[in-house]
Write an enzyme that holds these catalytic residues in place. Sequence first.
Site, PDB file in Angstrom:
ATOM      1  N   SER A   8     -57.990  63.153  94.397  1.00  0.00           N
ATOM      2  CA  SER A   8     -57.720  64.458  93.791  1.00  0.00           C
ATOM      3  C   SER A   8     -58.913  65.361  94.048  1.00  0.00           C
ATOM      4  O   SER A   8     -60.019  65.095  93.585  1.00  0.00           O
ATOM      5  CB  SER A   8     -57.511  64.300  92.280  1.00  0.00           C
ATOM      6  N   HIS A  32     -54.388  64.826  97.197  1.00  0.00           N
ATOM      7  CA  HIS A  32     -53.762  65.309  95.959  1.00  0.00           C
ATOM      8  C   HIS A  32     -54.406  66.632  95.541  1.00  0.00           C
ATOM      9  O   HIS A  32     -55.607  66.704  95.320  1.00  0.00           O
ATOM     10  CB  HIS A  32     -53.948  64.250  94.874  1.00  0.00           C
ATOM     11  N   ASP A  34     -54.478  69.694  92.871  1.00  0.00           N
ATOM     12  CA  ASP A  34     -54.111  70.047  91.497  1.00  0.00           C
ATOM     13  C   ASP A  34     -54.088  71.556  91.297  1.00  0.00           C
ATOM     14  O   ASP A  34     -55.112  72.222  91.365  1.00  0.00           O
ATOM     15  CB  ASP A  34     -55.116  69.422  90.521  1.00  0.00           C
ATOM     16  N   MET A  36     -53.391  74.494  88.688  1.00  0.00           N
ATOM     17  CA  MET A  36     -53.293  74.739  87.234  1.00  0.00           C
ATOM     18  C   MET A  36     -53.338  76.232  86.953  1.00  0.00           C
ATOM     19  O   MET A  36     -54.087  76.968  87.601  1.00  0.00           O
ATOM     20  CB  MET A  36     -54.472  74.074  86.524  1.00  0.00           C
ATOM     21  N   HIS A  63     -49.603  69.086  93.252  1.00  0.00           N
ATOM     22  CA  HIS A  63     -49.277  68.779  91.851  1.00  0.00           C
ATOM     23  C   HIS A  63     -49.311  70.082  91.057  1.00  0.00           C
ATOM     24  O   HIS A  63     -50.384  70.569  90.700  1.00  0.00           O
ATOM     25  CB  HIS A  63     -50.309  67.756  91.318  1.00  0.00           C
ATOM     26  N   MET A  65     -49.158  72.078  88.025  1.00  0.00           N
ATOM     27  CA  MET A  65     -49.235  72.077  86.557  1.00  0.00           C
ATOM     28  C   MET A  65     -49.173  73.536  86.112  1.00  0.00           C
ATOM     29  O   MET A  65     -50.144  74.106  85.613  1.00  0.00           O
ATOM     30  CB  MET A  65     -50.543  71.398  86.108  1.00  0.00           C
ATOM     31  N   MET A 142     -48.157  60.676  84.566  1.00  0.00           N
ATOM     32  CA  MET A 142     -49.494  61.098  84.122  1.00  0.00           C
ATOM     33  C   MET A 142     -50.054  60.033  83.171  1.00  0.00           C
ATOM     34  O   MET A 142     -49.409  59.653  82.195  1.00  0.00           O
ATOM     35  CB  MET A 142     -49.419  62.442  83.387  1.00  0.00           C
ATOM     36  N   ASP A 176     -51.554  59.174  87.888  1.00  0.00           N
ATOM     37  CA  ASP A 176     -52.625  60.175  87.983  1.00  0.00           C
ATOM     38  C   ASP A 176     -53.366  60.288  86.653  1.00  0.00           C
ATOM     39  O   ASP A 176     -52.769  60.634  85.628  1.00  0.00           O
ATOM     40  CB  ASP A 176     -51.972  61.524  88.347  1.00  0.00           C
TER      41      ASP A 176
HETATM   42  C1  DX5 Z   1     -55.459  66.003  85.820  1.00  0.00           C
HETATM   43  C2  DX5 Z   1     -55.158  66.028  87.288  1.00  0.00           C
HETATM   44  C3  DX5 Z   1     -55.695  64.871  87.995  1.00  0.00           C
HETATM   45  C4  DX5 Z   1     -57.211  64.739  87.913  1.00  0.00           C
HETATM   46  C5  DX5 Z   1     -57.517  63.292  87.881  1.00  0.00           C
HETATM   47  O1  DX5 Z   1     -54.797  67.042  85.203  1.00  0.00           O
HETATM   48  O2  DX5 Z   1     -53.776  66.072  87.499  1.00  0.00           O
HETATM   49  O3  DX5 Z   1     -55.253  64.806  89.331  1.00  0.00           O
HETATM   50  O4  DX5 Z   1     -57.894  65.339  88.956  1.00  0.00           O
HETATM   51  O5  DX5 Z   1     -58.871  63.134  87.676  1.00  0.00           O
HETATM   52  P1  DX5 Z   1     -59.522  61.728  87.342  1.00  0.00           P
HETATM   53  O6  DX5 Z   1     -59.156  60.774  88.454  1.00  0.00           O
HETATM   54  O7  DX5 Z   1     -60.969  62.016  87.269  1.00  0.00           O
HETATM   55  O8  DX5 Z   1     -58.929  61.282  86.023  1.00  0.00           O
HETATM   56 ZN    ZN Z   2     -53.035  65.664  89.551  1.00  0.00          ZN
END
Ligand code: DX5
Ligand code: ZN
Length: 216
Positions: A8, A32, A34, A36, A63, A65, A142, A176
């Site tokens: 990620s 991956h 992320d 947000m 991903h 969010m 998750m 994840d």
């Molecule tokens: C959290 C993200 C993850 C995050 C995971 O909201 O979706 O992808 O980066 O981070 P670690 O591996 O540090 O828990």
């Molecule tokens: Zn993620």
Amino acid sequence: MKIQIAPSILSADFGKLNADIATVEPYVDLLHVDIMDGHFVPNITMGPPVVKNIQTKLPVDLHLMIEHPEMYIEEFVKAATANGLSKDKVSVTVHQEACKHLHRVIQLIKSFGVKAAVSINPGTPVEMIKDVLGDLDMVLIMSVNPGFGGQKFIPVALDKIREIRKLKPDLDIEVDGGINAETAKLCVEAGANILVAGSYIFGAEDRQKAIESLRM
Ligand code: DX5
Ligand code: ZN
């Protein structure tokens, strides 16, 4: 099933993102990303202009969010393929909790020629996505509440992985949040085949070694 590792980039250095990606690219299976929005989750990361500048030959796992993902999917697909990455190497994951019409959103993702996936938060039961499992290329479980890297693994994820694996022996199940060598093992035993890890990989002194420890 072959275990795939998805670093990620949330835990990478955004000031030298492509250089950081290059340090892990030879050892991993997909990237991956992320996204947000500060509404669906209490954090803001990046939009299409940043995704467009990611340089990788790896499959890209977006991903989302975000609220109203249906409004942004096409733009993210365009951004992810802007550097010549083929569409079959792109997957778009939306959250069940963010979709009023989940089935419709899944069909929309597929209409752009990319892979469709749905994620559920720790507080959401598998039941909520049971009726669409047959439409999906991947499920994302998750194992933390989304929003931040570096959080602690929530074990209820393991029950959900087992439940989905029983229903769908061949479906890609990604997990994840809070993944390290120990939790990775538990997830694989439960039936997950794609492991996302952010802080464990990018925070490691030896990233290659950290990645390899996840495959054991
Ligand atoms: C959290 C993200 C993850 C995050 C995971 O909201 O979706 O992808 O980066 O981070 P670690 O591996 O540090 O828990
Ligand atoms: Zn993620």
